[in-house]
Motif scaffolding. Sequence first.
Motif, mmCIF file in Angstrom:
data_model
loop_
_atom_site.group_PDB
_atom_site.id
_atom_site.type_symbol
_atom_site.label_atom_id
_atom_site.label_comp_id
_atom_site.label_asym_id
_atom_site.label_seq_id
_atom_site.Cartn_x
_atom_site.Cartn_y
_atom_site.Cartn_z
ATOM 1 N N GLY A 268 0.818 -1.213 0.000
ATOM 2 C CA GLY A 268 0.000 0.000 0.000
ATOM 3 C C GLY A 268 0.849 1.259 0.000
ATOM 4 N N ALA A 269 1.979 1.213 0.733
ATOM 5 C CA ALA A 269 2.883 2.365 0.743
ATOM 6 C C ALA A 269 3.486 2.595 -0.642
ATOM 7 C CB ALA A 269 3.977 2.155 1.780
ATOM 8 N N ILE A 270 3.875 1.506 -1.309
ATOM 9 C CA ILE A 270 4.393 1.623 -2.676
ATOM 10 C C ILE A 270 3.312 2.171 -3.603
ATOM 11 C CG2 ILE A 270 5.240 0.313 -4.664
ATOM 12 C CD1 ILE A 270 6.593 -1.585 -2.695
ATOM 13 N N PHE A 271 2.101 1.662 -3.432
ATOM 14 C CA PHE A 271 0.968 2.122 -4.237
ATOM 15 C C PHE A 271 0.782 3.630 -4.073
ATOM 16 C CE2 PHE A 271 -3.576 2.988 -4.787
ATOM 17 C CZ PHE A 271 -3.834 2.381 -6.011
ATOM 18 N N GLY A 272 0.747 4.101 -2.834
ATOM 19 C CA GLY A 272 0.560 5.525 -2.582
ATOM 20 C C GLY A 272 1.691 6.367 -3.138
ATOM 21 N N ALA A 273 2.939 5.903 -2.975
ATOM 22 C CA ALA A 273 4.096 6.668 -3.445
ATOM 23 C C ALA A 273 4.119 6.751 -4.973
ATOM 24 C CB ALA A 273 5.383 6.034 -2.927
ATOM 25 N N LEU A 274 3.829 5.624 -5.645
ATOM 26 C CA LEU A 274 3.864 5.636 -7.109
ATOM 27 C C LEU A 274 2.734 6.486 -7.694
ATOM 28 C CD1 LEU A 274 5.300 4.653 -9.596
ATOM 29 C CD2 LEU A 274 3.893 2.594 -9.571
ATOM 30 N N ILE A 275 1.545 6.380 -7.116
ATOM 31 C CA ILE A 275 0.436 7.212 -7.592
ATOM 32 C C ILE A 275 0.753 8.684 -7.360
ATOM 33 C CG2 ILE A 275 -2.000 7.790 -7.293
ATOM 34 C CD1 ILE A 275 -1.473 5.149 -8.746
ATOM 35 N N LEU A 276 1.387 8.997 -6.232
ATOM 36 C CA LEU A 276 1.807 10.377 -5.988
ATOM 37 C C LEU A 276 2.762 10.842 -7.076
ATOM 38 C CD1 LEU A 276 2.141 12.951 -4.263
ATOM 39 C CD2 LEU A 276 3.973 11.749 -3.040
ATOM 40 N N GLY A 277 3.719 9.972 -7.454
ATOM 41 C CA GLY A 277 4.683 10.342 -8.484
ATOM 42 C C GLY A 277 4.022 10.614 -9.826
ATOM 43 N N THR A 278 3.122 9.733 -10.251
ATOM 44 C CA THR A 278 2.449 9.942 -11.545
ATOM 45 C C THR A 278 1.485 11.123 -11.485
ATOM 46 O OG1 THR A 278 0.788 8.274 -10.903
ATOM 47 C CG2 THR A 278 2.653 7.524 -12.243
ATOM 48 N N ALA A 279 0.825 11.301 -10.342
ATOM 49 C CA ALA A 279 -0.104 12.423 -10.216
ATOM 50 C C ALA A 279 0.638 13.759 -10.270
ATOM 51 C CB ALA A 279 -0.888 12.310 -8.905
ATOM 52 N N ILE A 315 -4.986 12.353 -12.629
ATOM 53 C CA ILE A 315 -5.660 11.047 -12.642
ATOM 54 C C ILE A 315 -5.313 10.240 -13.885
ATOM 55 C CG2 ILE A 315 -7.932 9.940 -12.750
ATOM 56 C CD1 ILE A 315 -8.976 12.135 -10.933
ATOM 57 N N LEU A 316 -5.238 10.894 -15.050
ATOM 58 C CA LEU A 316 -4.993 10.168 -16.286
ATOM 59 C C LEU A 316 -3.691 9.365 -16.262
ATOM 60 C CD1 LEU A 316 -6.246 12.717 -18.987
ATOM 61 C CD2 LEU A 316 -7.232 10.476 -18.438
ATOM 62 N N PRO A 317 -2.545 9.957 -15.948
ATOM 63 C CA PRO A 317 -1.319 9.135 -15.921
ATOM 64 C C PRO A 317 -1.303 8.118 -14.784
ATOM 65 C CG PRO A 317 -0.861 11.361 -15.154
ATOM 66 C CD PRO A 317 -2.247 11.382 -15.689
ATOM 67 N N SER A 318 -2.060 8.383 -13.734
ATOM 68 C CA SER A 318 -2.089 7.452 -12.599
ATOM 69 C C SER A 318 -2.824 6.166 -12.938
ATOM 70 C CB SER A 318 -2.756 8.117 -11.392
ATOM 71 O OG SER A 318 -2.013 9.253 -10.981
ATOM 72 N N ALA A 319 -3.692 6.190 -13.962
ATOM 73 C CA ALA A 319 -4.406 4.978 -14.360
ATOM 74 C C ALA A 319 -3.432 3.915 -14.860
ATOM 75 C CB ALA A 319 -5.434 5.310 -15.445
ATOM 76 N N THR A 320 -2.426 4.328 -15.616
ATOM 77 C CA THR A 320 -1.422 3.377 -16.107
ATOM 78 C C THR A 320 -0.629 2.788 -14.951
ATOM 79 O OG1 THR A 320 -1.236 4.636 -18.165
ATOM 80 C CG2 THR A 320 0.539 3.101 -17.660
ATOM 81 N N ALA A 321 -0.254 3.626 -13.992
ATOM 82 C CA ALA A 321 0.486 3.138 -12.834
ATOM 83 C C ALA A 321 -0.353 2.158 -12.018
ATOM 84 C CB ALA A 321 0.912 4.314 -11.954
ATOM 85 N N ALA A 322 -1.634 2.452 -11.849
ATOM 86 C CA ALA A 322 -2.509 1.564 -11.087
ATOM 87 C C ALA A 322 -2.670 0.220 -11.783
ATOM 88 C CB ALA A 322 -3.874 2.225 -10.893
ATOM 89 N N LEU A 323 -2.777 0.228 -13.116
ATOM 90 C CA LEU A 323 -2.891 -1.026 -13.855
ATOM 91 C C LEU A 323 -1.623 -1.864 -13.708
ATOM 92 C CD1 LEU A 323 -4.487 -2.817 -15.834
ATOM 93 C CD2 LEU A 323 -3.468 -1.499 -17.708
ATOM 94 N N ALA A 324 -0.472 -1.221 -13.794
ATOM 95 C CA ALA A 324 0.796 -1.945 -13.628
ATOM 96 C C ALA A 324 0.909 -2.528 -12.221
ATOM 97 C CB ALA A 324 1.966 -1.011 -13.914
ATOM 98 N N LEU A 325 0.508 -1.774 -11.213
ATOM 99 C CA LEU A 325 0.575 -2.269 -9.836
ATOM 100 C C LEU A 325 -0.418 -3.399 -9.612
ATOM 101 C CD1 LEU A 325 0.961 1.111 -7.910
ATOM 102 C CD2 LEU A 325 2.677 -0.694 -8.170
ATOM 103 N N TYR A 326 -1.553 -3.345 -10.300
ATOM 104 C CA TYR A 326 -2.507 -4.451 -10.187
ATOM 105 C C TYR A 326 -1.866 -5.752 -10.661
ATOM 106 C CZ TYR A 326 -6.483 -7.492 -11.082
ATOM 107 O OH TYR A 326 -7.340 -8.568 -11.102
#
Length: 335
Positions: A268-279, A315-326
Motif C-alpha cells: 500500500g505504501a508503494i501504491f501511494g508513493a507511485l500514484i503520488l509520483g504519476t499524479a 488522474i490520467l497518468p495514474s491509471a497506467t500506474a494503477a494497472l501496472a501495480l494491479y
Amino acid sequence: MTDDRSDARLPGDPAGVPAEDPGAGFQAHVRTARSEFEQHVAHARAEFEEANERIKKRTGRDLILAILIGVGIGAVALLSLIFVKWVFILLALGVVVLGVVEFSRALTGSGRRIDLAPQLVASVVVLLSGAFLELWLHWVALFAALVFVVVWRLIAQMAAADARPYTAVTSDVLAGTFVVFYVPFLASMAMILLRQEGGEWWIIAFIAVAVVADTAAYASGLTFGKHPMAPRISPNKTWEGFGGAVVGAVAAGILLGVFLLGVPWWAGAIFGALILGTATTGDLGESMVKRDLGIKDMSSWLPGHGGVLDRLDSILPSATAALALYYLFAPVVAA
C-alpha cells in the motif's frame, strides 16, 4: 359599587406586584437564544466567506463551488463503480469527449490545426476498445485511430492548399496524435483495469490517493508554503505542499491497500508513493502544456476547477500506474 377585578391577585403574590406569565418568560428566553444563534451563524459565515475570498485571490478558485462540484462528480463515479460498471464507462466516455473537445480548442487557439471530428471518433474507438476488446486488439485500435487522425490532417492540409510551412504541418500532426495519447489512451488504461477481477476497487483506490494527495498539497501549501517547487512551470506549487502530499498519499495508500485492496501495508505504501509520483508528474506536465499555450485553464466548464482536463491531469497518468501495480500485486493478493 367597586370593581373587585382591580384588586385581583394570584395566591401568594405580594400586594401591588403583578403576576408574571411563565409562558412569556420562556418565549423571551427562546428569542434570546435564537438571536445569539443567528449572530454566531452570521459571524461564522462572514469568517468563511472572508477566508474563501483570500483563497480565491491567491489561487483563482472558488472553494465552495470547487468542493460541491468535486463531491458531486466523485459521488457519481463512486456509486457507478460499486453498483453499475457500465454507467462508469459511459461517464468515462463523456469525460473523455469533453476533455478532447477542450484540449483541441486550446491547441487551435494557439495556432495549431486540430480536426475535431476525427479526434472524437478516435477517442471513442480507443476508450471502448479498452473496455471491451482483448489487449492486443486494443493496441490495434490505438494504431488505427492514430493513423486515422494523421491521414485526415494531411488530406485536410492538402485540400487547404495554403502553403502552410512544413514545420507547422508537422506540429499539427504531432499535436493531434498527442491528444489521442493524452486523453483517450490514458483513460483506456482505467477501462482495462475495470475489466479485471476486483478492478473497480483499484480504480477507486488510485483516484482516492490522487485526490488525497492533491488536497493535502493544497492545504499544506496554503498553510505553510514558502519555497516554490517549480516556479517556471507552476508558481503556486511549493515544497511544503509537496511534503503534505507525500504524507497524505502514502497514508491513504497504506489504508486503502490494507482495507480495500487486501495487499500488505508495504504494498500500500508503494501504491501511494507511485500514484503520488504519476499524479505530480501529470499535474506539472499539464502546467507546462498550458504555459506553452498561454492559458491558465483548459476551459471554464467546471466552476471552481477550470476545465475537465484540469481535474484529470493527475488522474490520467495514474491509471497506467494503477494497472501496472494491479498486475504486480495480483499474485500477492491471491496468495
